[in-house]
Design a protein around this motif. Sequence first.
Motif, PDB file in Angstrom:
ATOM      1  N   CYS A 150      28.458  39.350  45.526  1.00  0.00           N
ATOM      2  CA  CYS A 150      29.064  40.150  46.584  1.00  0.00           C
ATOM      3  C   CYS A 150      30.475  40.514  46.140  1.00  0.00           C
ATOM      4  N   GLU A 151      31.046  41.489  46.799  1.00  0.00           N
ATOM      5  CA  GLU A 151      32.345  42.007  46.382  1.00  0.00           C
ATOM      6  C   GLU A 151      33.525  41.218  46.931  1.00  0.00           C
ATOM      7  N   GLY A 152      33.303  40.488  48.008  1.00  0.00           N
ATOM      8  CA  GLY A 152      34.410  39.765  48.623  1.00  0.00           C
ATOM      9  C   GLY A 152      33.933  38.485  49.267  1.00  0.00           C
TER      10      GLY A 152
ATOM     11  N   TYR B 223      39.637  31.647  37.095  1.00  0.00           N
ATOM     12  CA  TYR B 223      38.466  32.387  36.651  1.00  0.00           C
ATOM     13  C   TYR B 223      38.673  33.910  36.661  1.00  0.00           C
ATOM     14  N   ARG B 224      39.895  34.337  37.001  1.00  0.00           N
ATOM     15  CA  ARG B 224      40.168  35.781  37.143  1.00  0.00           C
ATOM     16  C   ARG B 224      39.072  36.420  38.003  1.00  0.00           C
ATOM     17  N   HIS B 225      38.833  35.777  39.119  1.00  0.00           N
ATOM     18  CA  HIS B 225      37.702  36.131  39.977  1.00  0.00           C
ATOM     19  C   HIS B 225      37.980  37.407  40.768  1.00  0.00           C
ATOM     20  N   LYS B 226      36.947  38.219  40.922  1.00  0.00           N
ATOM     21  CA  LYS B 226      37.069  39.489  41.648  1.00  0.00           C
ATOM     22  C   LYS B 226      37.477  39.297  43.104  1.00  0.00           C
ATOM     23  N   TRP B 227      37.186  38.127  43.677  1.00  0.00           N
ATOM     24  CA  TRP B 227      37.524  37.897  45.081  1.00  0.00           C
ATOM     25  C   TRP B 227      39.025  37.749  45.307  1.00  0.00           C
TER      26      TRP B 227
ATOM     27  N   ASN C 198      31.333  53.321  53.340  1.00  0.00           N
ATOM     28  CA  ASN C 198      31.124  52.367  52.256  1.00  0.00           C
ATOM     29  C   ASN C 198      31.706  51.016  52.659  1.00  0.00           C
ATOM     30  N   PHE C 199      30.849  50.102  53.043  1.00  0.00           N
ATOM     31  CA  PHE C 199      31.286  48.779  53.458  1.00  0.00           C
ATOM     32  C   PHE C 199      31.186  47.819  52.284  1.00  0.00           C
ATOM     33  N   MET C 200      32.228  47.028  52.109  1.00  0.00           N
ATOM     34  CA  MET C 200      32.214  46.024  51.057  1.00  0.00           C
ATOM     35  C   MET C 200      31.348  44.850  51.512  1.00  0.00           C
ATOM     36  N   THR C 201      30.498  44.381  50.613  1.00  0.00           N
ATOM     37  CA  THR C 201      29.699  43.203  50.949  1.00  0.00           C
ATOM     38  C   THR C 201      30.555  41.955  50.759  1.00  0.00           C
ATOM     39  N   ARG C 202      30.490  41.084  51.721  1.00  0.00           N
ATOM     40  CA  ARG C 202      31.255  39.840  51.686  1.00  0.00           C
ATOM     41  C   ARG C 202      30.341  38.679  52.026  1.00  0.00           C
ATOM     42  N   ARG C 203      30.635  37.563  51.428  1.00  0.00           N
ATOM     43  CA  ARG C 203      29.932  36.328  51.737  1.00  0.00           C
ATOM     44  C   ARG C 203      30.909  35.451  52.511  1.00  0.00           C
TER      45      ARG C 203
END
Length: 188
Positions: free
Chosen positions: A56-58, A89-93, A2-7
Motif C-alpha cells: 500500500c502507499e501509506g 529502510y528509506r520506507h515510502k511511508w 485518485n485515493f491513496m491506499t493506506r493500511r
Amino acid sequence: KNFMTRRTFTFIVTEACQLSCKYCYLVGKNSNHRMSFNIAQKTVDYIFSEPLLQNCEGAVFDFIGGEPLLEIELITQIMDYIIDRMKKYRHKWLKSYEIRLTTNGLLYGDSKVQDFICKYKSNLSISISIDGNKDKNDINRVFRDGVGSYNLIIDNVNLWIKQFPNEGTKMTISHKDIPYIYDSLKHL
C-alpha cells in the motif's frame, strides 16, 4: 478521484480510562492491561518485515484504549521507533504516514500531550469524543463517582478546535439522551 491506499495498524495501548461511561464496550477496565514497549517493538518490526503488509502507499498508526493519552509517553516511544524504522529502510511511508488518536479529552492540555502534538502535528489526526452539550454529555460520560466530565474537558475541546480546526468529533447516542440530540448537534 485518485485515493491513496493506506493500511491501518491499531495499537491498543491501554485498557485504563479515567471515565466510566455508561455505554462503554470495554468491560473490566484496569491499568494493569497496557501494551509494553517490547510488544510494540516486535509489532513494528513485524510490520516492516512482512512483504504482504507493504503493498500500500501509506500507513495509519492508530492509538486507542481505554484512554490512549494515559500512555502518551509509550505512544511517543512507539512513534519514535516507527519513524526510526522508516528512516532506516528509506520506507515510502515516511512521506505518507498518519497518526490517529481518539481521546476523551481530559488529558489533551497536558504538557506531554502538547509536546507530542508539536512533534507530530503535520502527520497527526486527533478526535475528541464529546457527546454534545453538558446535559447530554454528562448523562453517560461520567467518572466512577457519577460526576459528569463536560466541565473538565470543554477547555481542552476549545484548545483542540484551535489546533485541529478541520477534525471531527464523535458523539455517542444512547436511549437515555435522545431528547438532547438536537441541542447537542447545534452545540457541536
